[in-house]
Design an enzyme around this catalytic site. Sequence first.
Site, PDB file in Angstrom:
ATOM      1  N   ARG A  57      -8.888   0.231   5.193  1.00 24.19           N
ATOM      2  CA  ARG A  57      -8.742   0.511   3.761  1.00 24.19           C
ATOM      3  C   ARG A  57      -9.604  -0.416   2.901  1.00 24.19           C
ATOM      4  O   ARG A  57     -10.112  -0.015   1.864  1.00 24.19           O
ATOM      5  CB  ARG A  57      -7.277   0.373   3.335  1.00 24.19           C
ATOM      6  CG  ARG A  57      -6.420   1.589   3.660  1.00 24.19           C
ATOM      7  CD  ARG A  57      -5.032   1.455   3.051  1.00 24.19           C
ATOM      8  NE  ARG A  57      -4.208   2.631   3.302  1.00 24.19           N
ATOM      9  CZ  ARG A  57      -4.054   3.637   2.458  1.00 24.19           C
ATOM     10  NH1 ARG A  57      -4.686   3.630   1.304  1.00 24.19           N
ATOM     11  NH2 ARG A  57      -3.270   4.651   2.752  1.00 24.19           N
ATOM     12  N   ILE A  87       5.514  -4.339  10.149  1.00 27.21           N
ATOM     13  CA  ILE A  87       5.657  -3.868   8.772  1.00 27.21           C
ATOM     14  C   ILE A  87       5.230  -2.418   8.836  1.00 27.21           C
ATOM     15  O   ILE A  87       4.048  -2.113   8.961  1.00 27.21           O
ATOM     16  CB  ILE A  87       4.827  -4.703   7.788  1.00 27.21           C
ATOM     17  CG1 ILE A  87       5.365  -6.140   7.765  1.00 27.21           C
ATOM     18  CG2 ILE A  87       4.884  -4.092   6.385  1.00 27.21           C
ATOM     19  CD1 ILE A  87       4.573  -7.091   6.886  1.00 27.21           C
ATOM     20  N   TYR A 122      -2.692 -10.044   4.983  1.00 28.05           N
ATOM     21  CA  TYR A 122      -2.687  -8.646   5.411  1.00 28.05           C
ATOM     22  C   TYR A 122      -4.122  -8.195   5.636  1.00 28.05           C
ATOM     23  O   TYR A 122      -4.915  -8.143   4.693  1.00 28.05           O
ATOM     24  CB  TYR A 122      -1.991  -7.800   4.345  1.00 28.05           C
ATOM     25  CG  TYR A 122      -1.924  -6.312   4.595  1.00 28.05           C
ATOM     26  CD1 TYR A 122      -2.128  -5.756   5.857  1.00 28.05           C
ATOM     27  CD2 TYR A 122      -1.641  -5.447   3.542  1.00 28.05           C
ATOM     28  CE1 TYR A 122      -2.056  -4.388   6.067  1.00 28.05           C
ATOM     29  CE2 TYR A 122      -1.564  -4.070   3.744  1.00 28.05           C
ATOM     30  CZ  TYR A 122      -1.775  -3.556   5.003  1.00 28.05           C
ATOM     31  OH  TYR A 122      -1.711  -2.203   5.200  1.00 28.05           O
ATOM     32  N   THR A 175       0.827  -1.211   0.000  1.00 25.98           N
ATOM     33  CA  THR A 175       0.000   0.000   0.000  1.00 25.98           C
ATOM     34  C   THR A 175       0.858   1.257   0.000  1.00 25.98           C
ATOM     35  O   THR A 175       0.620   2.192  -0.774  1.00 25.98           O
ATOM     36  CB  THR A 175      -0.933   0.014   1.223  1.00 25.98           C
ATOM     37  OG1 THR A 175      -1.718  -1.170   1.227  1.00 25.98           O
ATOM     38  CG2 THR A 175      -1.846   1.224   1.202  1.00 25.98           C
ATOM     39  N   TYR A 208     -12.800  -3.313  -1.823  1.00 24.77           N
ATOM     40  CA  TYR A 208     -13.973  -2.832  -2.542  1.00 24.77           C
ATOM     41  C   TYR A 208     -15.070  -3.882  -2.717  1.00 24.77           C
ATOM     42  O   TYR A 208     -16.243  -3.612  -2.461  1.00 24.77           O
ATOM     43  CB  TYR A 208     -13.607  -2.248  -3.917  1.00 24.77           C
ATOM     44  CG  TYR A 208     -14.803  -1.591  -4.594  1.00 24.77           C
ATOM     45  CD1 TYR A 208     -15.249  -0.346  -4.164  1.00 24.77           C
ATOM     46  CD2 TYR A 208     -15.505  -2.231  -5.609  1.00 24.77           C
ATOM     47  CE1 TYR A 208     -16.366   0.240  -4.747  1.00 24.77           C
ATOM     48  CE2 TYR A 208     -16.610  -1.650  -6.186  1.00 24.77           C
ATOM     49  CZ  TYR A 208     -17.047  -0.410  -5.755  1.00 24.77           C
ATOM     50  OH  TYR A 208     -18.147   0.161  -6.310  1.00 24.77           O
ATOM     51  N   LYS A 212      -0.112  -9.879   8.811  1.00 24.90           N
ATOM     52  CA  LYS A 212       0.108  -8.468   9.146  1.00 24.90           C
ATOM     53  C   LYS A 212      -1.237  -7.915   9.589  1.00 24.90           C
ATOM     54  O   LYS A 212      -2.181  -7.835   8.803  1.00 24.90           O
ATOM     55  CB  LYS A 212       0.630  -7.677   7.940  1.00 24.90           C
ATOM     56  CG  LYS A 212       0.748  -6.179   8.209  1.00 24.90           C
ATOM     57  CD  LYS A 212       1.129  -5.404   6.955  1.00 24.90           C
ATOM     58  CE  LYS A 212       1.145  -3.905   7.228  1.00 24.90           C
ATOM     59  NZ  LYS A 212       1.456  -3.117   6.005  1.00 24.90           N
TER      60      LYS A 212
END
Length: 293
Positions: free
Chosen positions: A138, A203, A133, A44, A107, A161
């Site tokens: 997001r 991370i 992740y 990202t 999305y 993560k």
Amino acid sequence: MFKGSYVALVTPMLPNGEIDKVSLQDLVEWHIASGTHGIVAVGTTGESATLPMDEHIDVVGQIVDYAQGKVPVIAGSGANSTDEAILLSKEMAQFKIDGFLSVVPYYNKPQQRGMIAHFEAIAEATDLPTMLYNVPGRTVADMLTETVAVLAKHPNIVGLKDATGDLKRFDEAKQMLDSDFLLFSGDDATGCEFMCRGGDGVISVSANVAPSHMSKMCEQALAGDTQQAILTDAEIAQLHHLLFIEPNPVMPKWALYKMGMIRDAFLRLPMVLPELSSQKQIEESLFKLGMVK
């Protein structure tokens, strides 16, 4: 396998939008010299959402070349299309990367069963280890710990993560998952406590700007020196906040530009440069930390 401070590396760009490979090499070499334990390429923070696939693959290859095997390189391979994520993974497997970081599809809001099918298909595509992740801030979709526990049974899925910032989720994961399943923090504000509770690494976005602090904190936490890890983290606590006052990676790019580490702070649209007030805040913090004059 993977331990310590992994930088979620920015992808520097020139004012015309081209990848700034000179600055990219400088960043990789700086991180190695600063004690960063590993690099996450084109996640990202590396603007994966706006890099076409060929460019995405090229940047990962460049980072592998620049790292020269001195630190592990994990390639971002996330996509909201399973077929695209598989193709991306297969293409990047040609490089000497050490694994993949694959984000929950964004999305389209997959069900938990959809996430399981998605990540299992990606894990089957290559022999390289994959880290999951979860960043619902997001992606909107939130991968539950029960889902992670199912996926952890796959031999190529080795870690998570967790960017929820919810330390209860960490405690839950520690109870439900085998001890060899890696748990990395993806939330800098709670990363130190995550590590002190038994996490394997971070991370980190903050590691872009303060790599030696982040690697030192992780080493102290992994060694069981909780008090010193907390003190080290406190020195850059303000950065953990300021680097997110605008959407990532706007602020880390601006900070690196002001530090002279990259030649321009250009971002791909729809991301743009930070507001003047945000620029001032991060610059004042960098000055106080002795990172700019």
